[in-house]
Design an enzyme around this catalytic site. Structure first.
Site, short mmCIF file in Angstrom:
data_model
loop_
_atom_site.label_atom_id
_atom_site.label_comp_id
_atom_site.label_asym_id
_atom_site.label_seq_id
_atom_site.Cartn_x
_atom_site.Cartn_y
_atom_site.Cartn_z
N HIS A 198 0.85 -1.20 0.00
CA HIS A 198 0.00 0.00 0.00
C HIS A 198 0.88 1.25 0.00
O HIS A 198 1.92 1.29 0.67
CB HIS A 198 -0.88 0.03 1.25
CG HIS A 198 -1.71 -1.19 1.45
ND1 HIS A 198 -2.84 -1.45 0.72
CD2 HIS A 198 -1.57 -2.24 2.30
CE1 HIS A 198 -3.37 -2.61 1.11
NE2 HIS A 198 -2.61 -3.10 2.08
N ARG A 224 -6.30 -10.73 10.99
CA ARG A 224 -5.37 -9.68 11.36
C ARG A 224 -5.31 -9.60 12.88
O ARG A 224 -6.35 -9.68 13.55
CB ARG A 224 -5.84 -8.35 10.81
CG ARG A 224 -6.27 -8.37 9.33
CD ARG A 224 -7.26 -7.27 9.08
NE ARG A 224 -7.74 -7.17 7.71
CZ ARG A 224 -8.91 -7.63 7.29
NH1 ARG A 224 -9.70 -8.32 8.10
NH2 ARG A 224 -9.29 -7.42 6.05
N ILE A 281 0.32 -6.35 14.29
CA ILE A 281 0.78 -6.05 12.93
C ILE A 281 -0.32 -6.44 11.95
O ILE A 281 -0.27 -7.46 11.28
CB ILE A 281 2.12 -6.74 12.61
CG1 ILE A 281 3.13 -6.53 13.75
CG2 ILE A 281 2.69 -6.20 11.30
CD1 ILE A 281 3.44 -5.09 14.10
#
Lengths: 483, 420
Positions: A51, A311, A338
């Protein structure tokens, strides 16, 4: 008892990145990984996007590491011989409300220092940037420096380079007990380790591992995401990552072409139990709706695989990373929470951790003979016909196709088995060679891979697992007394 | 080494072998390229009987059926390349085709006038039907499980649930039972069985294996290996009905949910595919949109019987040879486009020639107990058949005499008129 200066708990992309950077120094380092392979938790199940850094809230650690990660990736890819492609990306809006959000994202990007970011208010310009973007898109934030990787390839490359530089990796070793005695004594079902320092990069279970050492400073919850993988022939090619307007918790349903040319649709965001990597029907449906809204010409019937990941989110931490020394045990370092953009941040995260260790007076003395280069494995399908021919003449095993969908040869599998850490499961071979990743989803090649693994590892095919312990594939002979 | 052949056949299963044999009978030079180490294709793992009744007029097992063709092939001059994987097909302006393949000797390119695509098909996977749940070991396509058992001598599980009543699934239900593994049930999304009637009877009924219609697997449960599957009843739109979920403890899920022609090489070479079959559009000679490229067998459309594959391949092999010898041309007049109306799913061929008798193969998408074939041309009825039963598991063949076709304009449409 095995003696180390520093032990990294968890061989995901963060642990592997830290190991690689630590391998520069005269320090005895090991990774303890609970699974049968590195990079097989959250790392293996995400979109693989570097990203650009327009999404994280300015001022957060995430924002800083994401933007720095984008800077570092090209060098990392070169040194470590993994695939990295600069694609650019767009966050896409359809109406005036979306435009307001896009202006906010654009401001974020400027504040975060995203290079080349552009607010697009012209649908013609959107089509120029990505002709496969929905014709209904009116506004966009374009980031030219977004890129893509295969996240497991990055982690494996980092880990292999760390191992070449002296780091030890222990697989199938979940940490079950930690005693504090002149540092830490860490027990796994197989062995006992003594270490001065611990880096806790145990992903979803980083908090649970810390608690084993009596460190109870934060809590991790799991945000589950469904993903879809489509066939290479799905009507869309070389699609740059296209994002909808994000929510505070997720970048929404992102569609992109992977390095291999499949389309991946990633990912939903729902809080679920830890370790729940099942696919959910409603998630799959949300992904299909999301991608059909943002991409034109995608044949969404061409799904070849659904999968999911989780996640690691640190509670009450503003969705930010949690990278800091423990306040209770100064030689224990948390690398937790993270979540996305964890892959994009990994090289910067490692750099940041090294700095943190230096500030904590961990003795880091550079080695004279550190080798930053990891030799890229041969990918037969990427060679020219002449190169293929020469290679087969050198080694005829490259003339035997094992996986027909992805054109993977026996030679590549044998070469993967010579690398360290050694892949020992069907999925570990898949992550290193792509065997089984194609449209038939290993229907034709799984039995061949199982037999090659058994032969090379000197075990029975019944002892070859798909992924982790207990994921058995075969259970003995049909007719006994035969080989 | 000779690098030029009149005809090159890709694939050495029943289609490829039969096509090569017939092409060779026309006094052409033929090469056959097979990716496996032996000829026979998927027949080698189909050790059950039931093959050959139509073509050889006797009942054979898969390997026996394959051996018949291998023996015939050995009588010919066909050059066979084994363990050789075709990577690409391309052509030049002179209508010469080139086939590039690799094997342990390296990378080889052969040139030819005519190519016969006979690569067969692959199985649909869990991903394609998006079964939710965990990604554990123990979910196999039926063909992969068949390979493990019949070729590798390994058991892929102990307690099985089978999704899909396709023939491979039914055959596997019996095979597993015979080898002492437990089959708890076969689940079928549709309200009818997909396999042949004889297989339902011989493979399920005779072994007391229940067949559950209008039911599908809605979740795979387990941590590392399958521990259970959840099945649900489905409504008339094939959507799971909430509240009907049932959890079945098992360690293996077999999928027999359909086959897909393997046309990746074909489409890269520019061959146009029919979305209804995932195979090429072909004319009555089984020639694709690219002159000199022919297609037959399961890579063209999924057949019910290997016997029908062989028969189709014989015709294709002969046609490809005649083309290679320059005895037929790709430029044709008087062609008719073949259309179909639901519940007919597709037709092969998709275009025919007016002044020849036509054999049109098709399948229906749902069972119909009593229907009449009606053929129209530009809205005008030109043919009406007799009432009969149609089943999706059976590949039908409608023969239309040239006399009738001469009344057609530029297209014909096949439809079924349902009776009482």
């Amino acid at each position: 008892m095995k003696e180390y200066d520093l032990i990294i708990i968890g061989g995901g992309i963060s642990g592997c990145a830290i190991a690689r950077e630590l391998s520069r120094y005269k320090l005895k380092v090991a990774i303890l990984e609970k699974n049968s392979d590195i990079a097989s938790g959250t790392t293996k199940a995400n979109g693989g996007i570097i990203h650009a850094g327009d999404d994280p809230q300015p001022g957060t650690l995430k924002a800083k590491l994401n933007v720095r990660g984008v800077e570092l990736y090209p060098t990392y890819a070169k040194e470590l011989g993994f695939h990295y492609k600069l694609t650019g990306s767009m966050v896409v809006g359809f109406d005036e409300d979306d435009l307001k959000h896009l202006e906010q994202i654009y401001d974020n990007g400027i504040q975060n220092g995203v290079q080349g970011i552009e607010l697009v208010k012209d649908s013609k310009r959107i089509q120029e940037i990505e002709p496969q973007c929905s014709k209904n898109a009116k506004y966009a934030v374009y980031c030219p420096n977004c890129g893509i990787v295969d996240p497991f390839e990055v982690a494996i490359a980092m880990c292999e380079n760390a191992v070449e530089n002296g780091v030890d990796v222990y697989l199938d070793e979940p940490v079950i007990k930690i005693d504090k005695e002149n540092g830490f004594i860490i027990k796994t079902p197989k062995d006992t380790y003594h270490t001065t320092y611990v880096i806790d990069a145990a992903g979803l279970h980083a908090d649970d591992v810390a608690r084993l050492a009596g460190i109870d400073e934060y809590n991790i919850i799991a945000r589950h995401g469904d993903l879809l993988m489509l066939d290479k022939e799905c009507g869309v090619k070389n699609l740059m990552p296209l994002y909808p307007i994000p929510s505070p918790e997720s970048k929404g349903v992102v569609s992109l072409s992977t390095l291999a040319g499949n389309v991946i649709v990633s990912a939903t965001a729902v809080y679920r139990e830890k370790d729940d990597t099942a696919s959910y029907k409603e998630g799959i449906e949300e992904l299909l709706r999301g991608t059909n809204k943002i991409v034109d010409g995608l044949n969404s019937r061409k799904v070849i695989r659904t999968f999911a990941g989780e996640r690691a989110v640190v509670e009450n931490n503003n969705n930010d990373f949690w990278i800091k020394p423990s306040t209770i045990e100064p030689n224990w370092f948390h690398v937790a929470g993270i979540q996305s953009p964890g892959v994009a941040s990994a090289p910067a995260l490692a750099e940041y951790v090294i700095q943190m260790l230096k500030e904590s007076d961990v003795p880091l003395i550079e080695k004279e003979n550190w080798n930053p280069i990891r030799k890229e494995p041969i990918d037969f399908s990427e060679l020219t016909p002449t190169e293929q021919n020469d290679l087969i003449h050198q080694d005829p095993t490259y003339g035997k196709i094992v996986c027909r969908c992805e054109t993977v040869t026996e030679g590549e599998i044998l070469a993967a088995l010579k690398r360290n850490p050694q892949p020992r499961t069907v999925e570990a071979i898949k992550r290193r060679t792509r065997a089984g990743m194609g449209r038939c989803q290993s229907g034709f090649c799984q039995s061949k891979v199982v037999l090659i693994l058994a032969r090379e590892l000197g075990v029975s095919p019944s002892d070859i697992h798909l992924e982790n312990k207990n994921s058995w594939i075969l259970t003995g002979h049909v007719k006994e007394g035969q080989s | 080494m000779n690098t030029n052949y009149d005809v090159i056949v890709i694939g050495g299963g029943p289609a490829g072998m039969a096509a090569a044999i017939e092409a060779s009978k026309q006094n052409t030079s033929v090469a056959l390229i097979e990716r496996n180490d032996e000829l026979g294709g998927i027949l080698n793992q189909c050790i059950h009987p039931g093959f050959g009744l139509k073509y050889f007029k006797e009942e054979l097992t898969g390997p026996e059926y394959a051996q018949r063709l291998i023996n015939e092939l050995q009588e010919t001059t066909v050059k066979v390349f084994l363990s050789s994987m075709v990577l690409s097909i391309h052509h030049d302006d002179n209508q010469t085709h080139y086939v590039t393949f690799i094997n342990e000797e390296g990378n080889t390119t052969l040139s030819t006038k005519a190519i016969i695509l006979a690569m067969g098909c692959r199985e649909r996977t869990r991903g394609e039907i998006k079964i939710p749940g965990s990604r554990v070991a123990g979910v196999f396509t039926a063909g992969l499980a068949q390979r493990y058992i019949n070729m590798d001598n390994f058991k892929p599980g102990n307690r099985f649930v089978i999704l899909g009543s396709g023939d491979i699934g039914l055959i596997m239900a019996r095979r597993l039972s015979l080898e002492g593994m437990k089959v708890l049930g076969v689940y079928e999304l549709m309200p009818y069985a997909n396999g042949l009637f004889r297989n339902i009877k011989n493979c399920l009924d005779d072994f007391n294996i229940p067949l559950h219609l209008s039911t599908t697997v809605t979740k795979v449960i387990g941590k590392d290996r399958v521990e259970a599957v959840e099945v649900s009843k489905v409504d008339e739109n094939l959507q799971p009905i909430p509240g009907t979920e049932e959890v079945i403890p098992c360690d293996t899920l077999l999928l027999s949910i359909g086959l897909i022609p393997e046309n990746e090489i074909s489409s890269k070479a520019g061959v146009e595919l029919n979305p209804a079959t995932n195979g090429a559009y072909v004319n009555e000679r089984f020639e694709t949109n690219i002159p000199g490229i022919f297609s037959c067998g399961n890579v063209l459309h999924v057949h019910d019987l290997a016997d029908n594959v062989t028969a189709e391949a014989n015709i294709t092999g002969k046609n490809a040879a005649l083309y290679a010898l320059g005895l037929t041309s790709s430029i044709r007049d008087n062609t008719l486009v073949v259309h179909v109306k639901t519940p007919i799913g597709y037709s092969v061929p998709s275009s025919i020639i007016k002044n020849e008798n036509a054999s049109i193969f098709f399948r229906v998408r749902k069972p119909i107990s009593n229907a009449v074939m009606v053929v129209t041309s530009n809205g005008k009825e030109i043919f009406r058949g007799n009432a009969k039963e149609y089943k999706p598991s059976i590949m039908e063949c409608q023969i239309i005499p040239s006399k009738i076709l001469s009344e057609a304009n530029d297209e014909i449409t096949l439809s079924l008129e349902e009776g009482e």
